[in-house]
Design a protein around this motif. Structure first.
Motif, mmCIF file in Angstrom:
data_model
loop_
_atom_site.group_PDB
_atom_site.id
_atom_site.type_symbol
_atom_site.label_atom_id
_atom_site.label_comp_id
_atom_site.label_asym_id
_atom_site.label_seq_id
_atom_site.Cartn_x
_atom_site.Cartn_y
_atom_site.Cartn_z
ATOM 1 N N PHE A 61 0.816 -1.210 0.000
ATOM 2 C CA PHE A 61 0.000 0.000 0.000
ATOM 3 C C PHE A 61 0.853 1.265 0.000
ATOM 4 N N ARG A 62 2.084 1.171 0.438
ATOM 5 C CA ARG A 62 2.986 2.334 0.366
ATOM 6 C C ARG A 62 3.313 2.687 -1.079
ATOM 7 N N ARG A 63 3.269 1.699 -1.962
ATOM 8 C CA ARG A 63 3.558 1.924 -3.381
ATOM 9 C C ARG A 63 2.472 2.760 -4.057
ATOM 10 N N GLY A 64 1.240 2.609 -3.630
ATOM 11 C CA GLY A 64 0.143 3.351 -4.235
ATOM 12 C C GLY A 64 -0.491 2.658 -5.429
ATOM 13 N N GLU A 70 -1.583 -1.038 -11.828
ATOM 14 C CA GLU A 70 -3.019 -0.777 -11.714
ATOM 15 C C GLU A 70 -3.342 -0.196 -10.344
ATOM 16 N N SER A 71 -4.463 0.504 -10.260
ATOM 17 C CA SER A 71 -4.871 1.022 -8.952
ATOM 18 C C SER A 71 -5.505 -0.107 -8.150
ATOM 19 N N PHE A 72 -5.480 0.030 -6.835
ATOM 20 C CA PHE A 72 -6.079 -0.968 -5.969
ATOM 21 C C PHE A 72 -7.594 -0.894 -6.076
ATOM 22 N N ARG A 73 -8.231 -2.056 -6.078
ATOM 23 C CA ARG A 73 -9.687 -2.116 -6.056
ATOM 24 C C ARG A 73 -10.109 -2.748 -4.741
ATOM 25 N N LEU A 74 -10.292 -1.900 -3.755
ATOM 26 C CA LEU A 74 -10.639 -2.370 -2.417
ATOM 27 C C LEU A 74 -12.143 -2.313 -2.207
ATOM 28 N N PRO A 75 -12.663 -3.200 -1.373
ATOM 29 C CA PRO A 75 -14.101 -3.163 -1.101
ATOM 30 C C PRO A 75 -14.496 -1.863 -0.411
#
Length: 149
Positions: A61-64, A70-75
């Motif tokens: 998550f520090r990487r972004g 790709e961007s993170f797809r969090l719930p």
């Protein structure tokens, strides 16, 4: 590249399940048998998995973004609702009855054991039925509560 990372993660996960013997339903059922031959192995496997996951999340998550950029797809759902509780209960009941959960079941497919084949077939039928039911119920809810649509 995402497919390769997914495949690699699946292979590592399956190898971990196999090395720890979590693909053995008897090991899982013995963990749930507090009054009989209780086996704490599953607790140590879970603790190890949680520790690695906690560290991994902090680092990534520090990487972004993901390793593929790709961007993170969090719930986004944070509410505990009936669907979550009901699904968790069904998962737990199935796991307790069979001693198999989805990850080890997929890993165990290579054994071609009838019990595993039936479990995976039932799991897939349940997933398809849930998706079908959800698709039918959502439109009905939006008719009942137009502001939720």
């Amino acid at each position: 590249m995402t497919l390769i990372y997914s495949l690699l993660a699946g292979v590592v996960f399956g190898a971990g399940l196999t090395i720890s013997d979590m693909v053995n339903p008897a090991r899982v059922l013995n963990f749930l048998d507090f009054a009989g031959h209780w086996d704490p192995t599953l607790m140590f496997v879970m603790a190890g998995g949680l520790a690695v996951t906690a560290i991994g999340y902090r680092v990534i998550f520090r990487r972004g973004s993901t390793l593929t950029g790709e961007s993170f797809r969090l719930p986004t759902q944070r509410r505990i609702d009936l669907r979550l509780v009901g699904g968790s209960a069904l998962f737990g009941i199935g796991w307790g009855l069979a001693g198999i959960c989805p990850g080890p079941a997929i890993t165990d497919l290579m054994t071609l054991e009838p019990k595993v084949l039936v479990f995976v077939a039932a799991m897939l039928i349940g997933m398809i039925a849930t998706a079908h039911w959800r698709d039918r119920v959502r439109p009905l809810k939006s008719l009942a509560h137009p502001e939720e649509a």
